[in-house]
Design a protein around this motif. Structure first.
Motif, PDB file in Angstrom:
ATOM      1  N   TRP A 193       1.005  -1.275  -0.025  1.00 58.34           N
ATOM      2  CA  TRP A 193       0.214   0.081   0.163  1.00 58.34           C
ATOM      3  C   TRP A 193       1.019   1.016   0.020  1.00 58.34           C
ATOM      4  O   TRP A 193       1.738   1.025   0.599  1.00 58.34           O
ATOM      5  N   PHE A 194       0.557   2.224  -0.936  1.00 63.32           N
ATOM      6  CA  PHE A 194       1.120   3.408  -0.915  1.00 63.32           C
ATOM      7  C   PHE A 194       0.224   4.584  -0.922  1.00 63.32           C
ATOM      8  O   PHE A 194      -0.618   4.574  -1.992  1.00 63.32           O
ATOM      9  N   ASN A 195       0.314   5.559  -0.234  1.00 63.25           N
ATOM     10  CA  ASN A 195      -0.568   6.679  -0.316  1.00 63.25           C
ATOM     11  C   ASN A 195       0.309   8.092  -0.546  1.00 63.25           C
ATOM     12  O   ASN A 195       0.687   8.494   0.333  1.00 63.25           O
ATOM     13  N   ALA A 196       0.193   8.236  -1.801  1.00 65.71           N
ATOM     14  CA  ALA A 196       0.904   9.444  -2.327  1.00 65.71           C
ATOM     15  C   ALA A 196      -0.025  10.760  -2.218  1.00 65.71           C
ATOM     16  O   ALA A 196       0.620  11.706  -2.098  1.00 65.71           O
ATOM     17  N   ALA A 197      -1.298  10.436  -1.866  1.00 71.78           N
ATOM     18  CA  ALA A 197      -2.148  11.506  -1.629  1.00 71.78           C
ATOM     19  C   ALA A 197      -1.969  12.248  -0.279  1.00 71.78           C
ATOM     20  O   ALA A 197      -2.186  13.305   0.102  1.00 71.78           O
ATOM     21  N   GLY A 198      -1.563  11.138   0.687  1.00 66.75           N
ATOM     22  CA  GLY A 198      -1.125  11.466   1.855  1.00 66.75           C
ATOM     23  C   GLY A 198      -2.207  12.207   3.030  1.00 66.75           C
ATOM     24  O   GLY A 198      -1.945  12.828   4.037  1.00 66.75           O
ATOM     25  N   ASP A 199      -3.568  11.814   2.638  1.00 64.29           N
ATOM     26  CA  ASP A 199      -4.401  12.292   3.649  1.00 64.29           C
ATOM     27  C   ASP A 199      -5.488  11.538   4.284  1.00 64.29           C
ATOM     28  O   ASP A 199      -6.778  11.523   4.409  1.00 64.29           O
ATOM     29  N   CYS A 200      -4.939   9.989   4.387  1.00 67.84           N
ATOM     30  CA  CYS A 200      -5.834   8.973   5.129  1.00 67.84           C
ATOM     31  C   CYS A 200      -5.698   9.444   6.766  1.00 67.84           C
ATOM     32  O   CYS A 200      -4.666   9.820   7.071  1.00 67.84           O
ATOM     33  N   PRO A 201      -6.614   8.939   7.390  1.00 65.47           N
ATOM     34  CA  PRO A 201      -6.779   9.162   8.998  1.00 65.47           C
ATOM     35  C   PRO A 201      -5.671   8.388   9.448  1.00 65.47           C
ATOM     36  O   PRO A 201      -5.539   8.538  10.732  1.00 65.47           O
ATOM     37  N   SER A 202      -5.299   7.306   8.818  1.00 63.78           N
ATOM     38  CA  SER A 202      -4.160   6.485   9.774  1.00 63.78           C
ATOM     39  C   SER A 202      -3.268   5.746   8.693  1.00 63.78           C
ATOM     40  O   SER A 202      -3.341   6.237   7.303  1.00 63.78           O
ATOM     41  N   ASP A 203      -2.468   4.956   8.879  1.00 53.44           N
ATOM     42  CA  ASP A 203      -1.647   4.462   7.940  1.00 53.44           C
ATOM     43  C   ASP A 203      -2.168   3.177   7.141  1.00 53.44           C
ATOM     44  O   ASP A 203      -1.589   2.645   6.370  1.00 53.44           O
TER      45      ASP A 203
END
Length: 216
Positions: free
Chosen positions: A89-99
């Motif tokens: 999993w990679f979150n490039a958007a960076g705005d999830c509430p957790s990891d």
């Protein structure tokens, strides 16, 4: 005439993890109408595979990783029920509430469900329910996909990295990648025929070449 001979011939690996006939038949019976409409169950039963040993990926708004139809197929899901998001999993958007993987719009969860969805309780909505999935989040909404996040997500999928974005592992790259809104956005930014001529202008190019949604 110039002749180019191959320097190496590579034989595709055998799919060592196949669905049993009983599993394939049970999955086919539980398949949604849309899956039956494209004859996916015929592939499952005649070829004995539902996507086993394959990893699919999505660049979109994320995925609800614990969704009943997707939780078991997440590559980060361990046999003991715990999860490991490293390389998965990679979150490039960076705005999830957790990891943990998230999906603010539901679009990525929907598309991943179309690929591998199976809740294990008699409802199969995915074309390849035996496959595993990983994902990169490049969008904060269905069509809010910054170009930098799209490109970084693509880079990550070529060689997935750990949660600190280190230690690239190209051997863990997916077999196939889907990306709807992100690719449409790049297309509209970089294909001249798809660029609006002035602020607020609508393109007249065909929808299937520019990824533009026509409104009735």
């Amino acid at each position: 005439m110039l002749r180019v001979d191959p320097v190496q011939t590579v034989k595709p690996p055998e799919n060592t993890r196949r669905a049993t006939k009983a599993t394939a038949k049970a999955t086919a019976t539980a398949a949604n109408w849309n899956i039956k409409h494209i004859n996916a169950p015929r592939v499952w039963t005649e070829l004995g595979t539902r996507g086993e040993n394959i990893v699919v990926a999505d660049i979109d708004a994320g995925v609800k990783f614990d969704h009943p139809a997707l939780a078991a197929q997440y590559r980060g899901k361990k046999p003991d029920g715990s999860v490991d998001h490293n390389y998965n999993w990679f979150n490039a958007a960076g705005d999830c509430p957790s990891d943990d993987p998230c999906d603010g719009s539901g679009d990525g969860t929907h598309t991943m469900g179309t690929m591998v969805g199976d809740d294990g309780a008699g409802r199969v909505v995915g074309v390849a329910p035996g496959a595993k999935w990983i994902a990169a989040r490049a969008c904060t909404g269905e069509w809010n996909c910054p170009e930098s996040a799209i490109l970084q997500s693509g880079e990550w999928l070529l060689a997935p990295r750990d949660s600190a974005y280190r230690n690239p592992r190209p051997d863990l790259a997916p077999d196939t990648v889907a990306a709807g809104p992100p690719f449409h956005r790049l297309h509209r930014l970089h294909v001249p025929e798809c660029r609006p001529r002035r602020p607020g202008a609508r393109t007249t190019s065909p929808a299937n070449s520019c990824g533009v949604r026509r409104r009735s």
